[in-house]
Write an enzyme that holds these catalytic residues in place. Structure first.
Site, mmCIF file in Angstrom:
data_model
loop_
_atom_site.group_PDB
_atom_site.id
_atom_site.type_symbol
_atom_site.label_atom_id
_atom_site.label_comp_id
_atom_site.label_asym_id
_atom_site.label_seq_id
_atom_site.Cartn_x
_atom_site.Cartn_y
_atom_site.Cartn_z
ATOM 1 N N SER A 134 24.145 41.886 53.876
ATOM 2 C CA SER A 134 25.427 41.597 54.198
ATOM 3 C C SER A 134 25.600 41.487 55.682
ATOM 4 O O SER A 134 24.913 40.653 56.457
ATOM 5 C CB SER A 134 26.433 42.485 53.747
ATOM 6 N N HIS A 157 25.494 36.744 51.585
ATOM 7 C CA HIS A 157 26.401 36.418 50.472
ATOM 8 C C HIS A 157 27.912 36.107 51.345
ATOM 9 O O HIS A 157 28.068 36.457 52.440
ATOM 10 C CB HIS A 157 26.464 37.633 49.332
#
Length: 244
Positions: A134, A157
């Protein structure tokens, strides 16, 4: 005259002794501060010739504007920001090594830390040893050079947000702006272009309950995110070479 000289000698000896004592006290205080940094924040100052290498660990979850539970392993950005400023202002520190194993966390705090690391004038190297997921991806690529061990993973993501979300166009626009900031930073500090990063974010084939892409070790290098596969030895060697 002899007595005067003896007296002057005694005074000089006393002053030198006092200076030596102050120096020892200062060294002891510095060591105590270094030990405290290492114990509480995972930091250590390593000697390398006339200069030093600052070791900083970024582990667990990036804690930002909200406090996480006491049972969570966290990296607090309010601790790292002043530390990075001190490193930039300290002529005795010749380089910084960041060891990373993070699942991500607060987007705003993580991006702020990434920008701060990228703006350091000292040579910097990052080493991903477990995960860099992330917002950990911008952190990993923010240094001058980056390494990843063969089994470490990176996950890219879309931006997500906890808590209540207002289902309005303004909300989606806000998410899109945040995401563009992250994509832009990653592409500017690595060899991957913005379009490829966005494609990885919306990949539907790897994560069963989410969008995104998982890269393991060499895959992160081939994708252009990380410079090289390697461990602590190669990371230290690269940093020392950059310091020279």
């Amino acid at each position: 005259m002899i007595r005067d000289n003896i007296s002057e000698y005694d005074n000089n000896a006393t002053e030198e002794s006092s200076d030596a004592q102050e120096s020892k006290t200062g060294d002891a205080n510095n060591k105590e501060a270094d030990d405290k940094d290492f114990a509480s924040n995972g930091m250590a100052l390593l000697k390398e010739g006339k200069s030093s290498i600052q070791l900083i660990t970024i582990i667990g979850e990036i804690e930002g504007h909200d406090n996480l539970p006491a049972t969570s392993k966290t990296t607090k950005y309010e601790h790292l920001l002043p530390k990075l400023a001190m490193i930039e202002d300290d002529d005795k520190i010749g380089g910084v090594l960041f060891i990373m194993n993070t699942v991500g966390g607060d987007v705003s705090a993580g991006l702020a830390l990434s920008e701060m690391i990228a703006s350091l004038t000292k040579p910097t190297v990052s080493l991903v040893i477990g995960d860099s997921h992330s917002i950990g991806v911008p952190l990993a690529v923010s240094t001058d050079y980056s390494f990843i061990v063969p089994t470490a993973t990176m996950i890219i993501h879309p931006v997500r947000m906890n808590g209540n979300i207002i289902g309005a166009q303004q909300t989606y626009d806000y998410f899109e702006r945040i995401q563009k900031r992250i994509v832009s930073f990653i592409s500017e500090h690595s060899s991957i272009n913005a379009g490829e990063v966005e494609s990885m974010m919306v990949n539907t084939k790897m994560l069963t309950k989410d969008l995104g892409t998982i890269l393991v070790g060499e895959q992160a290098v081939k994708a252009g995110l990380i410079n090289e596969v390697g461990g602590i030895g190669r990371a230290f060697k690269k940093l020392k070479d950059m310091m020279k």
